[in-house]
Design a protein around this motif. Structure first.
Motif, PDB file in Angstrom:
ATOM      1  N   ARG A  43       0.806  -1.226   0.000  1.00 46.53           N
ATOM      2  CA  ARG A  43       0.000   0.000   0.000  1.00 46.53           C
ATOM      3  C   ARG A  43       0.834   1.268   0.000  1.00 46.53           C
ATOM      4  NH1 ARG A  43      -2.708  -2.175   5.391  1.00 46.53           N
ATOM      5  NH2 ARG A  43      -0.497  -2.706   5.567  1.00 46.53           N
ATOM      6  N   ASN A  44       2.053   1.169   0.547  1.00 41.68           N
ATOM      7  CA  ASN A  44       2.863   2.380   0.719  1.00 41.68           C
ATOM      8  C   ASN A  44       4.333   1.990   0.865  1.00 41.68           C
ATOM      9  OD1 ASN A  44       3.020   1.368   3.442  1.00 41.68           O
ATOM     10  ND2 ASN A  44       1.036   2.356   3.830  1.00 41.68           N
ATOM     11  N   ASN A  45       5.172   2.978   1.108  1.00 45.33           N
ATOM     12  CA  ASN A  45       6.618   2.733   1.232  1.00 45.33           C
ATOM     13  C   ASN A  45       6.949   1.869   2.444  1.00 45.33           C
ATOM     14  OD1 ASN A  45       7.415   4.124  -1.078  1.00 45.33           O
ATOM     15  ND2 ASN A  45       7.390   6.098  -0.009  1.00 45.33           N
ATOM     16  N   LEU A  65      -6.001   4.085   2.453  1.00 42.64           N
ATOM     17  CA  LEU A  65      -6.308   5.236   1.611  1.00 42.64           C
ATOM     18  C   LEU A  65      -5.097   5.673   0.801  1.00 42.64           C
ATOM     19  CD1 LEU A  65      -8.571   7.465   3.861  1.00 42.64           C
ATOM     20  CD2 LEU A  65      -9.142   6.570   1.608  1.00 42.64           C
ATOM     21  N   SER A  66      -5.296   5.762  -0.504  1.00 42.27           N
ATOM     22  CA  SER A  66      -4.240   6.269  -1.383  1.00 42.27           C
ATOM     23  C   SER A  66      -4.775   7.517  -2.066  1.00 42.27           C
ATOM     24  CB  SER A  66      -3.882   5.220  -2.428  1.00 42.27           C
ATOM     25  OG  SER A  66      -4.958   5.025  -3.328  1.00 42.27           O
ATOM     26  N   LEU A  72      -8.726   9.000  -2.531  1.00 43.02           N
ATOM     27  CA  LEU A  72      -9.059  10.354  -2.086  1.00 43.02           C
ATOM     28  C   LEU A  72      -9.651  11.181  -3.228  1.00 43.02           C
ATOM     29  CD1 LEU A  72      -5.949  11.119   0.175  1.00 43.02           C
ATOM     30  CD2 LEU A  72      -8.305  10.778   0.948  1.00 43.02           C
ATOM     31  N   GLU A  73      -9.081  11.002  -4.421  1.00 38.66           N
ATOM     32  CA  GLU A  73      -9.610  11.718  -5.596  1.00 38.66           C
ATOM     33  C   GLU A  73     -11.038  11.262  -5.920  1.00 38.66           C
ATOM     34  OE1 GLU A  73      -8.518  14.215  -7.179  1.00 38.66           O
ATOM     35  OE2 GLU A  73      -6.385  14.345  -6.724  1.00 38.66           O
ATOM     36  N   ILE A  74     -11.281   9.951  -5.808  1.00 42.02           N
ATOM     37  CA  ILE A  74     -12.625   9.418  -6.081  1.00 42.02           C
ATOM     38  C   ILE A  74     -13.628   9.943  -5.059  1.00 42.02           C
ATOM     39  CG2 ILE A  74     -14.034   7.317  -6.192  1.00 42.02           C
ATOM     40  CD1 ILE A  74     -11.483   5.868  -7.207  1.00 42.02           C
ATOM     41  N   PHE A  75     -13.226   9.927  -3.768  1.00 38.31           N
ATOM     42  CA  PHE A  75     -14.108  10.450  -2.722  1.00 38.31           C
ATOM     43  C   PHE A  75     -14.446  11.916  -2.966  1.00 38.31           C
ATOM     44  CE2 PHE A  75     -12.330   7.070   0.277  1.00 38.31           C
ATOM     45  CZ  PHE A  75     -13.472   6.297   0.204  1.00 38.31           C
ATOM     46  N   ARG A  80      -2.327   0.081  -7.307  1.00 36.31           N
ATOM     47  CA  ARG A  80      -3.016  -1.086  -6.753  1.00 36.31           C
ATOM     48  C   ARG A  80      -4.535  -0.958  -6.865  1.00 36.31           C
ATOM     49  NH1 ARG A  80      -4.465  -0.809  -1.042  1.00 36.31           N
ATOM     50  NH2 ARG A  80      -3.903  -2.984  -0.781  1.00 36.31           N
ATOM     51  N   ALA A  81      -5.044   0.280  -6.750  1.00 36.52           N
ATOM     52  CA  ALA A  81      -6.494   0.492  -6.823  1.00 36.52           C
ATOM     53  C   ALA A  81      -7.059   0.025  -8.153  1.00 36.52           C
ATOM     54  CB  ALA A  81      -6.812   1.974  -6.621  1.00 36.52           C
TER      55      ALA A  81
END
Length: 488
Positions: free
Chosen positions: A171-173, A411-412, A416-419, A455-456
């Motif tokens: 999901r992240n670093n 949350l990526s 956030l853009e979709i929300f 990943r989304a």
């Protein structure tokens, strides 16, 4: 008296077997009521004897199909001969076992053979070759080293797979650092020059899981192919380690799917279907179940690739029937994946209500695995309600899904853009919506090139959905056109 008691006990075991065999569901009270000769205080011992007899019968029936059972039996014979003082005869059988074990890569059995050989040589005069002790000692060291390597690699492979089952893709670093730390262990370097079957198998598996989790699909594909090729170079191992071969074929199909290798996907699927019809699969319940899971997963993925969602819906009742038939053998993870694929099929075909039905099954199923699947099921659920125009629900759902994904550290920027878009869209007229769809599409296309954000798109083809809204087409038609264009 003893003989009569024994015969009476055997008869009761047979009666118990017949009684249980006639039952659709085990009911102990009903069994005792119908069979007065079986007393309640006897039942526990009778069940234990019956269980032993059934296992013994199964062992006899399946012995020739299973190399483990064959080797185990021969080792038992060798030990019996040794206990009778027939050392040379025992050594002859041990030589045959060792040869059979080597031909089938059964390293643990070779170690057991060497252990018994050393015991015989150390305690008895066998007049064997002069350098026998040195050879056995060297062989023992070599096998122990191989087993150490196999054990460490299989542990690492299991750790990586367990990480994926728990979290899904990186999901992240922070996730990436955890996975890199696992793969930086000395065992990876040690195993780079190995020649043993199992050492290679588990090494390839480690790289497969690693590549898949970090979404390096070329790395994933390369090692999936090595995994399957390993079996094709030693075909007899397809029967010895059938489950590993089935899993390898599944992963290779998944790699072709992720890379959109359409032709290779078709070829591998055809090969897998032929293998699934073989006697070795058809005569084993375990093999049947696993081939069902992976074969139908690939068939569903084929419809996702080709944009034939509505056509793919015909598979749903067939799969559900098999899921019910194999219910007691399946883990929750497999069922959740199928539900998500069903929901995606219905969403892509425009039946959003049916999609929501399957997504609710995932959302309402309290499980502690595949948090990624739980998160994206909620996100797809949210978009399905948006498509249905259930705006009275959306404000509540937006907050609920946001909280859940935030809590799961899922949350990526993509989500956030979709929300942000969905929240804003409530106040927009249909004419005002199109520019906002286009703006979101432009942002997401850029983000799709970032591995930590991409990943989304593995769970939701948001880009095709946005294109369908802009072009006023069904989602499946958008995907179908992309597929046909790539084929031309």
């Amino acid at each position: 008296m003893k003989s009569t008691a024994g015969e009476s006990g055997d008869l009761k075991v047979v009666q118990l077997f017949d009684a249980i065999d006639k039952m659709k569901q085990y009911d102990e009270e009903l069994l005792l009521k119908k069979h007065k000769s079986i007393r309640k205080q006897q039942l526990s011992n009778l069940k234990a004897r019956l269980y032993h007899e059934v296992l013994s019968s199964l062992r006899s029936l399946k012995q020739q199909e299973n190399i483990d059972l064959q080797l185990h039996e021969q080792l038992d014979f060798a030990r019996l001969l040794y206990n009778k003082g027939l050392y040379l005869q025992s050594l002859k059988i041990l030589d045959k076992i060792k040869e059979l074990a080597k031909n089938n890569n059964q390293v643990t059995y070779i170690l057991q053979v060497v252990f018994l050989e050393k015991k015989i040589e150390a305690l008895h005069i066998t007049r064997s070759m002069q350098d026998r002790a040195e050879k056995l000692s060297h062989e023992s060291v070599e096998i122990n080293e191989r087993l150490r390597l196999i054990g460490a690699l299989s542990d690492l492979s299991l750790q990586l797979y367990s990480w994926y089952i728990q979290h899904g893709h990186a999901r992240n670093n922070h996730d990436r650092e955890q996975l890199d730390a696992l793969m930086s262990q000395n065992i990876i370097e040690e195993s780079s020059k190995t020649s043993g079957f199992y050492e290679k198998l588990y090494r390839y598996q480690c790289f497969c899981w690693y590549g898949f989790i970090i979404q390096d699909f070329l790395l994933y594909y390369r090692y999936c192919q090595k995994w399957v090729d390993l079996f094709h170079k030693e075909p007899k191992m397809m029967e010895v380690e059938t489950m590993h071969y089935i899993k390898g074929m599944h992963n290779l199909l998944s790699a072709h799917f992720d890379l959109r290798n359409y032709q290779k996907f078709e070829e591998t699927l055809e090969q897998f279907e032929v293998f699934a019809k073989s006697d070795h699969i058809q005569h084993s319940q375990n093999n049947l179940i696993q081939t069902f899971i992976y074969l139908y997963t690939a068939k569903l993925n084929k419809h996702f690739m080709e944009g034939t969602f509505t056509k793919g819906l015909a598979l749903v009742p067939e799969i559900e029937e098999k899921l019910k038939h194999f219910e007691i053998y399946l883990d929750r993870h497999r069922i959740l994946v199928f539900y998500y694929k069903f929901a995606s099929l219905y969403f892509g075909s425009g039946d959003h209500e049916k999609s929501i039905d399957y997504l609710n099954k995932i959302i309402n199923w309290k499980v502690d695995l595949r948090t990624d699947l739980q998160c994206y099921a909620r996100l797809l659920h949210l978009i399905a309600h948006y498509e249905l125009g259930n705006f009275d629900l959306l404000e509540y759902l937006l907050k609920s899904v946001y909280r859940f994904m935030s809590k799961m550290n899922n949350l990526s920027v993509v989500e956030l853009e979709i929300f942000a878009f969905l929240k804003q869209s409530f106040r927009l007229t249909p004419r005002q919506l199109k520019p906002h769809f286009e703006k979101l599409l432009s942002k997401l296309r850029k983000l799709s090139k970032n591995k930590m954000e991409s990943r989304a798109f593995m769970y939701l083809d948001v880009i095709s959905w946005l294109e369908s809204k802009i072009e006023n087409k069904d989602v499946q038609n958008v995907i179908r056109e992309k597929y046909l264009k790539s084929k031309s």
